[in-house]
Write a protein that holds these residues in place. Structure first.
Motif, PDB file in Angstrom:
ATOM      1  N   ASN A 141     -13.572 -12.884 -14.611  1.00  0.00           N
ATOM      2  CA  ASN A 141     -14.777 -12.235 -14.302  1.00  0.00           C
ATOM      3  C   ASN A 141     -15.028 -12.326 -12.695  1.00  0.00           C
ATOM      4  N   TYR A 142     -14.548 -13.311 -12.043  1.00  0.00           N
ATOM      5  CA  TYR A 142     -14.723 -13.730 -10.687  1.00  0.00           C
ATOM      6  C   TYR A 142     -13.454 -13.675  -9.915  1.00  0.00           C
ATOM      7  N   PHE A 143     -13.320 -13.603  -8.558  1.00  0.00           N
ATOM      8  CA  PHE A 143     -12.277 -13.903  -7.759  1.00  0.00           C
ATOM      9  C   PHE A 143     -12.692 -14.818  -6.686  1.00  0.00           C
ATOM     10  N   TRP A 144     -12.129 -15.730  -6.339  1.00  0.00           N
ATOM     11  CA  TRP A 144     -12.534 -16.660  -5.170  1.00  0.00           C
ATOM     12  C   TRP A 144     -11.193 -16.462  -4.045  1.00  0.00           C
ATOM     13  N   LEU A 145     -11.615 -15.950  -3.030  1.00  0.00           N
ATOM     14  CA  LEU A 145     -10.818 -15.500  -1.924  1.00  0.00           C
ATOM     15  C   LEU A 145     -10.697 -16.432  -0.753  1.00  0.00           C
ATOM     16  N   MET A 146      -9.508 -16.736  -0.341  1.00  0.00           N
ATOM     17  CA  MET A 146      -9.490 -17.864   0.759  1.00  0.00           C
ATOM     18  C   MET A 146      -8.176 -17.729   1.525  1.00  0.00           C
ATOM     19  N   ASP A 147      -7.805 -18.467   2.727  1.00  0.00           N
ATOM     20  CA  ASP A 147      -6.810 -18.176   3.583  1.00  0.00           C
ATOM     21  C   ASP A 147      -5.989 -19.459   3.199  1.00  0.00           C
ATOM     22  N   ASP A 148      -4.680 -19.928   3.485  1.00  0.00           N
ATOM     23  CA  ASP A 148      -4.020 -21.153   2.958  1.00  0.00           C
ATOM     24  C   ASP A 148      -4.790 -22.432   3.771  1.00  0.00           C
ATOM     25  N   ASP A 149      -5.592 -22.251   4.944  1.00  0.00           N
ATOM     26  CA  ASP A 149      -6.040 -23.302   5.554  1.00  0.00           C
ATOM     27  C   ASP A 149      -7.362 -23.460   5.179  1.00  0.00           C
ATOM     28  N   THR A 150      -7.884 -23.085   4.157  1.00  0.00           N
ATOM     29  CA  THR A 150      -9.044 -23.321   3.605  1.00  0.00           C
ATOM     30  C   THR A 150      -9.082 -24.565   2.697  1.00  0.00           C
ATOM     31  N   MET A 151     -10.125 -25.413   2.994  1.00  0.00           N
ATOM     32  CA  MET A 151      -9.800 -26.896   2.190  1.00  0.00           C
ATOM     33  C   MET A 151     -11.290 -27.025   1.474  1.00  0.00           C
ATOM     34  N   PRO A 152     -11.337 -26.725   0.315  1.00  0.00           N
ATOM     35  CA  PRO A 152     -12.758 -26.769  -0.152  1.00  0.00           C
ATOM     36  C   PRO A 152     -13.049 -28.030  -0.761  1.00  0.00           C
ATOM     37  N   ASN A 153     -14.203 -28.400  -0.708  1.00  0.00           N
ATOM     38  CA  ASN A 153     -14.643 -29.533  -1.458  1.00  0.00           C
ATOM     39  C   ASN A 153     -14.663 -29.691  -3.091  1.00  0.00           C
ATOM     40  N   LYS A 154     -14.691 -30.781  -3.748  1.00  0.00           N
ATOM     41  CA  LYS A 154     -14.412 -30.582  -5.179  1.00  0.00           C
ATOM     42  C   LYS A 154     -15.397 -30.160  -5.851  1.00  0.00           C
ATOM     43  N   GLU A 155     -16.576 -29.736  -5.277  1.00  0.00           N
ATOM     44  CA  GLU A 155     -17.710 -29.095  -6.238  1.00  0.00           C
ATOM     45  C   GLU A 155     -17.781 -27.708  -5.839  1.00  0.00           C
ATOM     46  N   VAL A 156     -16.954 -27.125  -4.957  1.00  0.00           N
ATOM     47  CA  VAL A 156     -17.404 -25.707  -4.540  1.00  0.00           C
ATOM     48  C   VAL A 156     -17.301 -24.875  -5.438  1.00  0.00           C
ATOM     49  N   LEU A 157     -16.455 -24.506  -6.413  1.00  0.00           N
ATOM     50  CA  LEU A 157     -16.517 -23.806  -7.450  1.00  0.00           C
ATOM     51  C   LEU A 157     -17.714 -23.983  -8.224  1.00  0.00           C
ATOM     52  N   SER A 158     -17.711 -25.037  -9.026  1.00  0.00           N
ATOM     53  CA  SER A 158     -19.003 -25.241  -9.755  1.00  0.00           C
ATOM     54  C   SER A 158     -20.262 -24.693  -8.856  1.00  0.00           C
TER      55      SER A 158
END
Length: 297
Positions: A89-106
């Protein structure tokens, strides 16, 4: 199917170590990602071989492009493949040098719920290694503070560092424009999404953009000559997007800003002044006529 099902999409080219770190960050989110789609833009640094060792799984989708499609072409095809290969239902788009913190998707999923799914896109707060803010999205004039108490700011456009949007939005507005080549495809696409519904910067969703040089410190005035083609596309695309979505007054202001940049090159550039100015002028001229092709899935 889980109503919050999400496909994370990474586009990569010749940055295998960053890709490994990015994937590790995604696998360690506090909320499990349903699919991680990796679009390898014909890397020559061993990325294909490393991905082959990982192999596809129920969670991992690997696509090796037979040729380099460019940044815009890679994101365009990656979103198309995400739509075709998953039912998420969702797409989360990023470049390969994107470093998300653990809670970003939540966090992104929570705000999607809080907004009752009425949004064009959500984006993360992007920091550089020194914790300074980079990749700052463009705030919505006169409306940016409407949901400030909810820790989100209304924005018009953002970069593909961490952008979250709905499958239904892709069905409505299509995929990123491949013929923009590089620099500006994210601006055009997020503008398309925000024209569909209000879009927001989620302040407690934090990612790091692991670039070697802070983006805001480098311009056509001081960047390497070998990167001038990127500035041509950036100038061209910026004018094209303004012509498509903004007023004539704003487009004229962008044109005048480009002329101001020519003056800055004359004053401050240490080398290749003629080549830099030629790049700006070419981008300005072509940008007055170029219109990217918008394709549906």
């Amino acid at each position: 199917m889980n109503s919050k099902s999400t496909c994370a999409i990474i586009v990569t080219y010749n940055r295998i170590e960053l890709l490994k770190e990015c994937i590790d960050k995604l696998l360690n989110q506090t909320t499990k990602i349903n699919h991680i789609l990796i679009f390898n833009n014909n890397s020559t640094d061993g990325t294909r071989e490393w991905l082959a060792k990982m192999s596809e799984s129920d969670q991992l989708i690997i696509i090796n492009s037979p040729k380099n499609l460019g940044g815009a072409g890679g994101f365009s095809e990656a979103v198309r493949q995400g739509y075709i290969r998953t039912n998420d239902n969702y797409f989360w788009l990023m470049d390969d040098d994107t470093m998300p913190n653990k809670e970003v998707l939540s966090s992104l999923q929570t705000y999607a719920d809080n907004l009752h799914n009425h949004f064009g896109f959500l984006c993360s707060k992007v920091l550089w290694k020194d914790d300074s803010v980079v990749n700052v999205p463009i705030l919505k004039a006169n409306k940016w503070y409407s949901k400030l108490n909810d820790q989100i700011l209304e924005v018009e456009r953002a970069t593909f560092v961490s952008v979250f949007f709905k499958r239904t939005s892709v069905a409505k507005v299509g995929i990123p424009a491949a013929d923009m080549v590089i620099w500006g495809d994210d601006t055009e696409y997020t503008t398309r999404l925000s024209n569909e519904s209000p879009s927001y910067l989620v302040l407690d969703s934090v990612v790091y953009h692991k670039t070697p040089i802070k983006i805001s410190d480098v311009t056509i005035v001081n960047d390497d000559k070998n990167r001038m083609n990127r500035y041509f596309y950036g100038i061209r695309n910026n004018l094209a997007v303004s012509r498509m979505y903004s007023s004539r007054v704003k487009t004229v202001k962008i044109f005048l800003k480009d002329i101001k940049t020519i003056i800055q090159v004359l004053i401050a550039s240490k080398d290749n002044k003629f080549f830099r100015i030629k790049t700006i002028l070419k981008g300005m001229f072509v940008g007055l006529f170029f219109t990217p092709k918008i394709k549906k899935v």
